[in-house]
Design an enzyme around this catalytic site. Structure first.
Site, PDB file in Angstrom:
ATOM      1  CE  LYS A  74     -48.546  16.045   3.836  1.00  0.00           C
ATOM      2  NZ  LYS A  74     -48.793  16.706   2.590  1.00  0.00           N
ATOM      3  CB  SER A 149     -47.213  14.694  -0.132  1.00  0.00           C
ATOM      4  OG  SER A 149     -47.695  15.805   0.221  1.00  0.00           O
ATOM      5  CB  SER A 173     -50.147  16.830  -1.139  1.00  0.00           C
ATOM      6  OG  SER A 173     -49.071  16.698  -1.825  1.00  0.00           O
TER       7      SER A 173
END
Ligand code: GLN
Length: 467
Positions: A74, A149, A173
């Site tokens: 990420k 996210s 997330s």
């Protein structure tokens, strides 16, 4: 689904494939994809490492289980020498000066990062639409959101562009995008994995965790990343989750709790509600003891979480003023420089949170809002302590609604915040919680008491067999 890591490991070791070919295949897939999951593809970096693995194999040396396995990161983790943008304009050209501990541990084990993954900017969001790289698309239906996210990470795993990915979970997330894309996603106990080198969103709930296609791979990656780190004072030493936890199933009479008000809520989608109830009936028939529990209204959980998360992110992002990191726009004086830099280079959603967070912390409001939220958080934690004296695990939906179409969340941030109703409470409690792609369209969330990750795996294995 069996372990993809073990299968690839065997192929590499037995020279059925070369590491360079394996890594090149992932790089090509990422490049050709229009799911928009990649902020940066790490061609040179990854191929370099792959050549070394091939050399080792050619020399007849044995390789570790993770050696040569391609993974995604990420884009909120630092990986020395690569861009780390947090999907923001402010850091679009920011290069990591060092590597995050969790990622370093994977590098030390020989795993190969192939991509910095699209996500909501600074972790702010539930759909992966709050990003300057454009929305990531859902792996199952590309007209829908990837979830957020850590959307890019979940989609990459679901599409097999990465063997596993490392997401970040502050309020859901990892779990929510895992649920939206039918893969496993684990948020470990707060402090089990070091946050050093993870760009801070809300430091008191930020967690590092794996996303993978199987329980086995989730466990392998979790164990490698876990452990105390002197650079993050909230970390602790922990025992690895054993392979046995994955082979066992739950004994009859295991106490499975669920929060009545989560399930009775009118805001819960009718199909998800029916599927959840059908799951409980099935588990009861399997000899489990189902325990209904009372809990705070989910709107209280959402308000408490957002008050604290916004306050923390407003403080954490104060350092991004153009002086030390990323873009700088100069103004007529220093103050104007700060304000232009921040106004032009944060997204609307991030600015909303900074403004909200500073309001929550400001004189005259902090007692009413911030301190009250802290008190509520303590009560929530206490509630969990009591609940886990009564039950072994708690099951819940991951989200109240099915996966939204791209565009809907942007029109209505409030709906987006409410979509976190079932994930944020467990974050406030610091509890370990796992999304398994079972039972409901957006998956089932399995939660245990602090440091009890092992039972999450056993429970998921059990659910996999009986549902
Ligand atoms: N959707 C939640 C938020 O926007 C959680 C995000 C996260 O876990 N990073 O705050």
């Amino acid at each position: 689904m069996a372990s993809a890591i073990k299968a690839l490991h065997n192929k590499l070791q037995q020279k059925e494939i070369s590491c360079v070919a394996l890594v090149q295949e992932k790089l090509d897939q990422l490049k050709a994809s229009d799911y928009n999951t990649a902020n940066y593809i790490l061609d040179e970096y990854a191929l370099n490492l792959a050549q070394k693995v091939d050399q080792k194999i050619a020399n007849g040396e044995s390789i570790g289980l993770l050696e040569g396995i391609p993974f995604g990161v990420k884009d909120v983790y630092l990986l020395q020498g690569t861009y780390s943008t947090a999907s923001s304009d402010l850091l679009r050209k920011y290069k990591s000066p060092y590597t995050a501990t969790a990622i370093q541990k994977l590098l030390d084990a020989g795993a190969i990062p192939v991509v910095k993954e699209n996500c909501d900017s600074f972790g702010h969001g539930s759909s992966n639409e709050n990003t300057v790289f454009g929305p990531a698309k859902n792996a199952i239906d590309a007209t829908k959101v990837a979830g957020g996210s850590s959307g890019g990470s979940a989609v990459n795993v679901a599409k097999n562009f990465t063997t596993f990915s490392i997401g970040g979970d502050t309020g859901g997330s990892i779990r929510q995008p895992a649920g939206y894309n039918n893969v496993y996603g684990l948020k470990p106990t707060y402090g089990k994995i070091s946050r050093y080198g993870l760009m801070a969103y809300a430091s008191s709930t930020d967690c590092v965790g794996p996303i993978a296609q199987s329980l086995e791979d989730t466990q392998i990656v979790l164990n490698v990343m876990s452990g105390a780190d002197y650079r993050d004072q909230t970390t602790f030493d922990s025992t690895p989750v054993s392979d046995k936890s994955l082979d066992q199933t739950l004994p009859k009479g295991t106490k499975i709790g669920y929060y009545k008000n989560f399930i009775e809520s009118d805001a819960l989608n009718a199909t998800i509600k029916a599927d959840f109830k059908a799951m409980l009936t099935k588990l009861e028939a399997e000899g489990m003891e189902i325990v209904p529990l009372d809990f705070f209204d989910s709107s209280i959980l959402v308000s408490t979480y957002y008050a604290l998360a916004m306050a923390e992110t407003a403080s954490n992002l104060a350092r991004l003023d153009g002086t030390n990191y990323g873009v700088r726009t100069t103004g007529k004086d220093l103050k104007e420089g700060y304000s232009i830099t921040r106004s032009e280079n944060f997204t609307t959603e991030t600015k909303r949170r900074i403004v909200g967070g500073n309001q929550v912390l400001s004189q005259g409001h902090s007692e009413e809002i911030y301190n009250k939220a802290q008190q509520l958080r303590q009560q929530i934690s206490h509630h969990f302590d009591e609940d886990f004296k009564k039950v072994d695990v708690v099951l819940s939906p991951v989200t109240p609604n099915p996966v939204p179409q791209i565009g809907n969340n942007l029109k209505d941030p409030m709906t987006m915040y409410l979509s976190d109703a079932y994930t944020v409470g467990f974050s406030l409690g610091g509890l370990p919680t796992l999304t398994a792609p079972l039972a409901m369209e957006t998956g089932v969330q399995i939660t245990a008491a602090k440091k009890q990750e092992a039972i999450l795996f056993t429970c998921a294995n059990f659910l996999k067999q009986v549902l």
